[in-house]
Write a protein that holds these residues in place. Structure first.
Motif, PDB file in Angstrom:
ATOM      1  N   ALA A   1      18.891  26.187 142.545  1.00 13.83           N
ATOM      2  CA  ALA A   1      18.647  24.928 141.820  1.00 13.83           C
ATOM      3  C   ALA A   1      20.026  24.183 141.716  1.00 13.83           C
ATOM      4  O   ALA A   1      20.051  22.813 140.733  1.00 13.83           O
ATOM      5  N   ALA A   2      20.989  24.640 142.294  1.00 10.69           N
ATOM      6  CA  ALA A   2      22.949  23.965 142.279  1.00 10.69           C
ATOM      7  C   ALA A   2      21.423  22.928 143.408  1.00 10.69           C
ATOM      8  O   ALA A   2      23.416  22.272 143.473  1.00 10.69           O
ATOM      9  N   GLN A   3      21.531  23.263 144.313  1.00 13.01           N
ATOM     10  CA  GLN A   3      21.746  22.321 145.752  1.00 13.01           C
ATOM     11  C   GLN A   3      21.612  21.218 144.740  1.00 13.01           C
ATOM     12  O   GLN A   3      20.924  20.324 144.891  1.00 13.01           O
ATOM     13  N   GLY A   4      22.917  20.106 145.975  1.00 14.28           N
ATOM     14  CA  GLY A   4      22.931  18.724 145.387  1.00 14.28           C
ATOM     15  C   GLY A   4      23.415  18.807 143.991  1.00 14.28           C
ATOM     16  O   GLY A   4      23.091  17.641 143.873  1.00 14.28           O
ATOM     17  N   ARG A   5      23.790  19.310 142.986  1.00 15.09           N
ATOM     18  CA  ARG A   5      24.162  18.720 142.124  1.00 15.09           C
ATOM     19  C   ARG A   5      25.118  19.791 141.444  1.00 15.09           C
ATOM     20  O   ARG A   5      25.927  19.635 139.994  1.00 15.09           O
ATOM     21  N   VAL A   6      25.836  19.932 142.084  1.00 16.34           N
ATOM     22  CA  VAL A   6      27.425  20.755 142.148  1.00 16.34           C
ATOM     23  C   VAL A   6      28.607  20.332 143.353  1.00 16.34           C
ATOM     24  O   VAL A   6      28.241  19.539 143.972  1.00 16.34           O
ATOM     25  N   TRP A   7      29.212  19.423 142.091  1.00 20.39           N
ATOM     26  CA  TRP A   7      30.565  18.732 143.624  1.00 20.39           C
ATOM     27  C   TRP A   7      31.920  19.361 142.641  1.00 20.39           C
ATOM     28  O   TRP A   7      32.171  19.108 141.590  1.00 20.39           O
ATOM     29  N   ALA A   8      32.285  21.057 144.126  1.00 23.67           N
ATOM     30  CA  ALA A   8      33.452  21.237 143.468  1.00 23.67           C
ATOM     31  C   ALA A   8      34.163  21.464 144.547  1.00 23.67           C
ATOM     32  O   ALA A   8      33.962  21.620 145.518  1.00 23.67           O
ATOM     33  N   LYS A   9      35.653  21.594 144.289  1.00 25.61           N
ATOM     34  CA  LYS A   9      36.577  22.033 145.366  1.00 25.61           C
ATOM     35  C   LYS A   9      36.576  23.959 144.889  1.00 25.61           C
ATOM     36  O   LYS A   9      36.876  24.678 144.035  1.00 25.61           O
TER      37      LYS A   9
ATOM     38  N   ALA B   1      29.112  19.675 137.290  1.00 22.79           N
ATOM     39  CA  ALA B   1      27.725  20.300 137.666  1.00 22.79           C
ATOM     40  C   ALA B   1      26.980  18.773 137.050  1.00 22.79           C
ATOM     41  O   ALA B   1      27.869  18.633 135.883  1.00 22.79           O
ATOM     42  N   ALA B   2      25.649  18.749 136.866  1.00 18.71           N
ATOM     43  CA  ALA B   2      24.696  17.881 137.333  1.00 18.71           C
ATOM     44  C   ALA B   2      23.886  19.147 136.635  1.00 18.71           C
ATOM     45  O   ALA B   2      22.103  18.886 137.568  1.00 18.71           O
ATOM     46  N   PRO B   3      23.445  19.575 135.692  1.00 25.44           N
ATOM     47  CA  PRO B   3      21.994  20.315 135.649  1.00 25.44           C
ATOM     48  C   PRO B   3      20.817  18.663 134.341  1.00 25.44           C
ATOM     49  O   PRO B   3      21.555  18.567 133.897  1.00 25.44           O
ATOM     50  N   PRO B   4      20.174  19.099 135.510  1.00 27.48           N
ATOM     51  CA  PRO B   4      18.731  18.444 135.543  1.00 27.48           C
ATOM     52  C   PRO B   4      18.075  18.193 134.080  1.00 27.48           C
ATOM     53  O   PRO B   4      18.021  16.768 133.528  1.00 27.48           O
ATOM     54  N   HIS B   5      18.043  19.215 132.736  1.00 28.76           N
ATOM     55  CA  HIS B   5      18.196  18.779 131.492  1.00 28.76           C
ATOM     56  C   HIS B   5      19.404  18.992 130.194  1.00 28.76           C
ATOM     57  O   HIS B   5      19.012  18.795 129.231  1.00 28.76           O
TER      58      HIS B   5
ATOM     59  N   ASN C   1      29.499  35.675 145.557  1.00 30.30           N
ATOM     60  CA  ASN C   1      28.663  36.152 145.512  1.00 30.30           C
ATOM     61  C   ASN C   1      28.568  35.956 143.641  1.00 30.30           C
ATOM     62  O   ASN C   1      27.393  35.300 143.016  1.00 30.30           O
ATOM     63  N   GLY C   2      29.137  36.708 143.220  1.00 31.94           N
ATOM     64  CA  GLY C   2      29.432  36.891 141.436  1.00 31.94           C
ATOM     65  C   GLY C   2      29.676  35.462 141.390  1.00 31.94           C
ATOM     66  O   GLY C   2      29.058  35.289 140.077  1.00 31.94           O
ATOM     67  N   LEU C   3      31.106  34.664 141.490  1.00 34.42           N
ATOM     68  CA  LEU C   3      30.754  33.226 141.323  1.00 34.42           C
ATOM     69  C   LEU C   3      30.665  32.390 141.173  1.00 34.42           C
ATOM     70  O   LEU C   3      29.792  31.798 140.150  1.00 34.42           O
ATOM     71  N   ASP C   4      29.240  32.083 142.498  1.00 35.49           N
ATOM     72  CA  ASP C   4      28.204  31.531 142.457  1.00 35.49           C
ATOM     73  C   ASP C   4      26.687  31.780 141.233  1.00 35.49           C
ATOM     74  O   ASP C   4      26.415  30.980 141.271  1.00 35.49           O
ATOM     75  N   ALA C   5      27.023  33.385 140.906  1.00 31.45           N
ATOM     76  CA  ALA C   5      25.942  33.181 140.142  1.00 31.45           C
ATOM     77  C   ALA C   5      26.118  32.567 138.581  1.00 31.45           C
ATOM     78  O   ALA C   5      25.005  32.431 137.882  1.00 31.45           O
ATOM     79  N   ILE C   6      27.395  32.385 138.522  1.00 27.12           N
ATOM     80  CA  ILE C   6      28.082  31.838 137.080  1.00 27.12           C
ATOM     81  C   ILE C   6      27.031  30.446 137.377  1.00 27.12           C
ATOM     82  O   ILE C   6      26.679  29.990 136.302  1.00 27.12           O
ATOM     83  N   VAL C   7      27.823  29.919 138.241  1.00 29.42           N
ATOM     84  CA  VAL C   7      27.481  28.706 138.595  1.00 29.42           C
ATOM     85  C   VAL C   7      25.887  28.049 138.409  1.00 29.42           C
ATOM     86  O   VAL C   7      25.500  27.477 137.905  1.00 29.42           O
ATOM     87  N   LEU C   8      25.341  29.048 138.684  1.00 30.69           N
ATOM     88  CA  LEU C   8      23.736  28.410 138.541  1.00 30.69           C
ATOM     89  C   LEU C   8      23.430  28.746 137.262  1.00 30.69           C
ATOM     90  O   LEU C   8      22.081  28.238 137.300  1.00 30.69           O
ATOM     91  N   GLU C   9      23.617  29.714 136.167  1.00 24.00           N
ATOM     92  CA  GLU C   9      23.683  29.691 134.963  1.00 24.00           C
ATOM     93  C   GLU C   9      24.179  28.538 134.345  1.00 24.00           C
ATOM     94  O   GLU C   9      23.099  28.058 133.556  1.00 24.00           O
ATOM     95  N   LEU C  10      25.158  27.715 134.895  1.00 20.34           N
ATOM     96  CA  LEU C  10      25.379  26.662 134.267  1.00 20.34           C
ATOM     97  C   LEU C  10      24.537  25.699 134.705  1.00 20.34           C
ATOM     98  O   LEU C  10      23.922  24.861 134.336  1.00 20.34           O
ATOM     99  N   ILE C  11      22.878  25.396 135.649  1.00 19.90           N
ATOM    100  CA  ILE C  11      22.672  24.472 136.551  1.00 19.90           C
ATOM    101  C   ILE C  11      21.004  24.609 135.126  1.00 19.90           C
ATOM    102  O   ILE C  11      20.288  23.905 135.394  1.00 19.90           O
ATOM    103  N   LYS C  12      21.024  26.357 134.566  1.00 19.38           N
ATOM    104  CA  LYS C  12      20.046  26.849 133.568  1.00 19.38           C
ATOM    105  C   LYS C  12      20.309  25.535 132.357  1.00 19.38           C
ATOM    106  O   LYS C  12      19.311  25.787 131.062  1.00 19.38           O
ATOM    107  N   LEU C  13      21.080  24.980 131.987  1.00 23.24           N
ATOM    108  CA  LEU C  13      21.483  24.211 130.646  1.00 23.24           C
ATOM    109  C   LEU C  13      20.082  23.137 130.343  1.00 23.24           C
ATOM    110  O   LEU C  13      20.028  22.526 131.350  1.00 23.24           O
TER     111      LEU C  13
END
Length: 463
Positions: free
Chosen positions: A397-405, A419-423, A445-457
Motif C-alpha cells: 500500500a506504500a507503493q507510490g505514496r511515500v517520498w522519503a530519504k 507519506a500520503a495515506p489514501p484516507h 524490514n522492521g522500519l518498513d513495517a511501521i511505514v505501512l502502518e502509517l499508510i493505513k491511517l
C-alpha cells in the motif's frame, strides 16, 4: 498555492496500488497501539527506536516515541544539507568553474582553471571547455594553472571501510569525475575471477589493477571493494554467476595528478599545446575571464543527493556552502527551530552526526511552507519507483505514496519524508532504528513495517 498542488498530486498518485480500505484502516487514536506492537517484538529489545509522525502542514502530532532523543540517522543528514543549500542560493544558482588568462590568443602567458566546488564536472565538460577555448583562437599556453585541486579534504571521522567501499572521495574546490576512477566488474564462470574493465580507458596508463575477485554461486554474498596503493588499485570481492555487472568507484585520496592529467588531455585533444603546468590554491581569477562553466542549477544538484544518496555531491555542496557563508547550515537549522543537532559533515557518513526525529519532521514541515517545496518533494525517492526506494515497498500500500530519504550505516537505518495515506491528510515522518549487530535487511524490514502502518491511517468518523 504550491501546498494545494502538492497535496493534489500526493492524493492522486498510485490510485489502486493495494491501498488499505476503510475496513482495514487505522484511526489516529489507534496508531500508537499499532506501532507499539511492532516495537515490542523480541528482535527489537536491544535496539533504540526514534519515531515522530505529524500531519503535514498543521503539525498535529499523531505519534511520538523518543522523538527528542539524539540518534545516528546516517544519510538523513543530507536533508539538512540540501534544504540549507536551497534556502541560501535558491534553485537556479550554479556553481562556476572559471577559466581566466593573461596574454592574448593564440598564445596565452597563463591560463587558470579555477574550481568552484562543482561536483558534476566531468571529462565531457572539460572537452567542451577546451573546444570553446580553441574556437576563441587559443593555440598555446605557456603556463596552465590548476587552482583548487591540491588541498583535498576528508572528514577525519569517516570510517576506513566506507572510504574503501568508494562511498565518497576527497573534496576539492576543483574536481573531475567526482575525484574517482570507475571500474566495471563482470561475472564469469563459477570460480573464475571477474573481468575488470576501466570506465575511463586512459586510467590504465597510470594505474595497475590487481584482480582479487571471483565469480560465486547465488548462495554466497556479493560485495566489491577497492584499495588504492602507490599507482596500484586492488579490487576485491565477488558477484553471482549470471548477475549484472558491478560498478566499483575507486576514490582517489590525492586526486590532483589525476585532475591535472584530465585537463591536459582535454586541451591536447582540442589542439592546444601546454608548455607547463602548475598546481595552485588561489581562489581568485586572472584579469581576463575567457569563460564561466556553470554546474547544473542547485535545484538539479540536490536530486542525486536525495534520490541516490550521492555522498560526494553532498559533501561538495556542504563545503561550497561553508565557503560561501561559514556556519550557514547550522544558522538555518536554528532558525527552523530544530533544537539540538550535532553535525560534522554534509552526507551523514560520520558516526558523529546526531539528530532527533522531531528535528527532522520540523525540517520537513519548514520546507513544506517554502515556495520551492514541489521541487524539494520531487527530489526525494518515491517508494517502489525511484532512487534508493526503488526496490522497497513493491506491491504494498506504500507503493507510490511515500517520498522519503533513506539512511543506512552498519547497525543504523532511517527514513524521513512524506507519506500520503489514501484516507488521511499527508504526513511528515521520521523513523530511525539504532541497533548494532543486526543485519541491515532485518533492520530495514522492521522500519518498513511501521511505514505501512502509517499508510493505513484514516480519518475515522465519530462513533
Amino acid at each position: 498555492m504550491h501546498r494545494s498542488l502538492a497535496r493534489g498530486l500526493m492524493a492522486a498518485i498510485a490510485v489502486g496500488l493495494g491501498c488499505p480500505t476503510l475496513a482495514t484502516a487505522t484511526c489516529p487514536a489507534e496508531l500508537g497501539t499499532a506501532i507499539e506492537r511492532h516495537l515490542q517484538q523480541p528482535q527489537w529489545q536491544s535496539g533504540q527506536w526514534g519515531i515522530a509522525v505529524q500531519e503535514l502542514g498543521t503539525g498535529v502530532v499523531l505519534y511520538s516515541h523518543q522523538a527528542d532523543k539524539l540518534f545516528l540517522v546516517a544519510s538523513n543528514v543530507k536533508l539538512t544539507t540540501t534544504a540549507a543549500a536551497l534556502a541560501y542560493w535558491g534553485a537556479n544558482h550554479r556553481l562556476e568553474t572559471v577559466i581566466s588568462a593573461t596574454g592574448r590568443s593564440p598564445q596565452l602567458e597563463r591560463l587558470r582553471v579555477q574550481g568552484g566546488f562543482d561536483p558534476s564536472l566531468s571529462d565531457q565538460d572539460l572537452q567542451q571547455i577546451a573546444r570553446t577555448l580553441a574556437r576563441q583562437g587559443v593555440q598555446r599556453i605557456q603556463t596552465l594553472e590548476i587552482a583548487g585541486a591540491q588541498d583535498p579534504w576528508l572528514e577525519p571521522t569517516w570510517a576506513l571501510e566506507d572510504l574503501r567501499m568508494g562511498d565518497t572521495a576527497a573534496v576539492t574546490r576543483l574536481s573531475v569525475n567526482q575525484n574517482a576512477l570507475e571500474v566495471d566488474a563482470l561475472p564469469q564462470q563459477l570460480g573464475q575471477p571477474l573481468t575488470l574493465v576501466w570506465r575511463q580507458p586512459t586510467a590504465a596508463r597510470s594505474w595497475q589493477l590487481v584482480n582479487q575477485t571471483r565469480t560465486v554461486a547465488t548462495s554466497e554474498p556479493e560485495f566489491l571493494e577497492a584499495e588504492v596503493g602507490d599507482r596500484q588499485i586492488t579490487i576485491r570481492g565477488q558477484l553471482h554467476v549470471g548477475s549484472a555487472a558491478g560498478d566499483i568507484r575507486v576514490p582517489l585520496p590525492q586526486p590532483a595528478p589525476y585532475i591535472q592529467g584530465q585537463i591536459e588531455q582535454a586541451l591536447q585533444a582540442a589542439g592546444i599545446t601546454v608548455e607547463g603546468t602548475t598546481l595552485i590554491e588561489a581562489t581568485d581569477h586572472l584579469p581576463e575571464v575567457l569563460l564561466r562553466h556553470g554546474s547544473p542549477p542547485i535545484g538539479e544538484l540536490i536530486v542525486p543527493i536525495n534520490q541516490d544518496s550521492d555522498n560526494f555531491y553532498a559533501e561538495m555542496l556542504y563545503v561550497a556552502l561553508e565557503q560561501a557563508r561559514s556556519g550557514y547550515r547550522q544558522q538555518y537549522l536554528d532558525q527552523q527551530g530544530l533544537g539540538t543537532v550535532v553535525l560534522v559533515d554534509g552526507s551523514g557518513l560520520s558516526r558523529q552526526n546526531w539528530l532527533t526525529p522531531r528535528a527532522l519532521t520540523t525540517l520537513l514541515q519548514g520546507v513544506y511552507r517554502r515556495p520551492d517545496y514541489p521541487l524539494w518533494w520531487r527530489s526525494l525517492p518515491l517508494a517502489a519507483t525511484s532512487g534508493t526506494l526503488r526496490n522497497r515497498f513493491q506491491g504494498t500500500a506504500a507503493q507510490g505514496r511515500v517520498w522519503a530519504k533513506t539512511g543506512t550505516l552498519r547497525g543504523v537505518v532511517a527514513l524521513a519524508g512524506y507519506a500520503a495515506p489514501p484516507h488521511h491528510p499527508p504526513l511528515a515522518f521520521s523513523i530511525v532504528l539504532n541497533q548494532a549487530g543486526t543485519p541491515t535487511p532485518q533492520l530495514r524490514n522492521g522500519l518498513d513495517a511501521i511505514v505501512l502502518e502509517l499508510i493505513k491511517l484514516a480519518n475515522c468518523a465519530p462513533q
